[in-house]
Design an enzyme around this catalytic site. Structure first.
Site, short mmCIF file in Angstrom:
data_model
loop_
_atom_site.label_atom_id
_atom_site.label_comp_id
_atom_site.label_asym_id
_atom_site.label_seq_id
_atom_site.Cartn_x
_atom_site.Cartn_y
_atom_site.Cartn_z
N LYS A 58 -3.24 15.20 8.56
CA LYS A 58 -3.71 13.85 8.93
C LYS A 58 -2.86 13.27 10.07
CE LYS A 58 -4.57 9.18 7.16
NZ LYS A 58 -4.53 8.23 6.05
N ASN A 95 0.84 -1.19 0.00
CA ASN A 95 0.00 0.00 0.00
C ASN A 95 0.89 1.26 0.00
OD1 ASN A 95 -1.53 2.22 1.00
ND2 ASN A 95 -3.03 0.82 1.87
N ARG A 100 -2.20 5.48 12.44
CA ARG A 100 -0.88 4.97 12.02
C ARG A 100 0.23 5.75 12.68
NH1 ARG A 100 -2.23 5.03 7.55
NH2 ARG A 100 -2.86 2.86 7.61
N PHE A 113 -5.71 7.87 0.96
CA PHE A 113 -6.00 6.59 0.29
C PHE A 113 -7.16 5.91 1.01
CE2 PHE A 113 -4.22 3.75 3.52
CZ PHE A 113 -3.40 4.60 4.24
N ASP A 134 -0.83 -3.46 10.24
CA ASP A 134 -2.16 -3.84 9.79
C ASP A 134 -3.15 -2.83 10.35
OD1 ASP A 134 -3.28 -6.12 8.19
OD2 ASP A 134 -4.72 -6.03 9.84
N SER A 135 -4.10 -2.45 9.53
CA SER A 135 -5.01 -1.40 9.96
C SER A 135 -6.40 -1.64 9.40
CB SER A 135 -4.48 -0.03 9.51
OG SER A 135 -4.06 -0.08 8.17
#
Ligand code: ITT
Length: 196
Positions: free
Chosen positions: A174, A4, A180, A145, A71-72
């Site tokens: 953000k 990603n 994250r 995204f 991982d999210s």
């Protein structure tokens, strides 16, 4: 280790002020194939990712290199936490439009969550982050995204997006709220304890 590009960019942004050069982990120019097991929690998926990543590092004789995985997912309250650990699959199948169609009209509460693991060459550091917010009724913004264009974060400390989605703000904004960034900050703090 991610396929990603959005995650990669945010990891670069979070780590570079501390002198780390973050690069995408590629083997023979390709993102390595990782099997994401059917787990109930992001932590379990992150553990599975780091152990497979370490195995790959060993296979190519680079087990002293650092490795970061994460991982999210998006957890929607009225949907019992769905899509949660299935967020990537759901985004691929029904997209942000699909989420808007199945959402409760009144309860729009949701959170982004992240679980990160960092191998420093000798041990694994862990990080977790949550970003509470709301799902809006339309898709807005070209930045970021994934689910960013339908998510407005709750105000946090002195920060507010003034109702803008993550898709409508720059990466620096953000970062003030990001699940994250919080997970990566845990790791940076843990690393500081090792380095200093
Ligand atoms: P890797 O597993 O290769 O790292 P991925 O995109 O498949 O990449 P995940 O399995 O962790 O990542 O799935 C996370 C999903 O949640 C994916 O669809 C993301 O787009 C979405 N997501 C996670 N963090 C997000 C964020 O900050 N903004 C928008 N969407 C996010």
């Amino acid at each position: 280790m991610t396929g990603n590009q959005g995650k990669l960019l945010e990891a670069k942004h979070a780590f570079s002020p501390f002198g780390f050069n973050v690069e995408q982990f590629l083997i023979d120019g390709k993102v390595p194939e990782i099997i994401e097991p059917q787990c109930e929690t992001l932590d379990d998926v992150a553990d599975a990712k780091i152990s497979q990543g370490l195995q790959l590092l060993k296979e190519i004789g680079k087990e002293k290199d650092a490795l970061l995985v994460e991982d999210s997912g998006l957890f929607i309250e009225s949907l019992g936490g769905f899509p949660g650990v299935y967020s990537a699959y759901v985004l691929d199948k029904i997209g942000c439009e699909g989420i808007l169609k199945i959402m409760d009209d009144v309860n729009r509460k949701a959170s982004f969550q992240a679980s990160a693991r960092f191998w420093d060459g000798t041990k694994v550091h862990k990080g977790n982050g949550i970003c509470p917010g709301n799902i809006i009724h339309s898709i807005r913004g070209e930045n970021g995204f994934g689910y960013d264009p339908i998510f407005v974060p709750l105000d946090y400390l002195e920060f507010s997006t003034d109702g803008l989605t993550f898709g409508e703000v720059k990466i620096d904004m953000k970062e003030n709220f990001s699940h994250r960034k919080k997970a990566l900050d845990d790791i940076l703090l843990s690393l500081k304890n090792v380095i200093m």
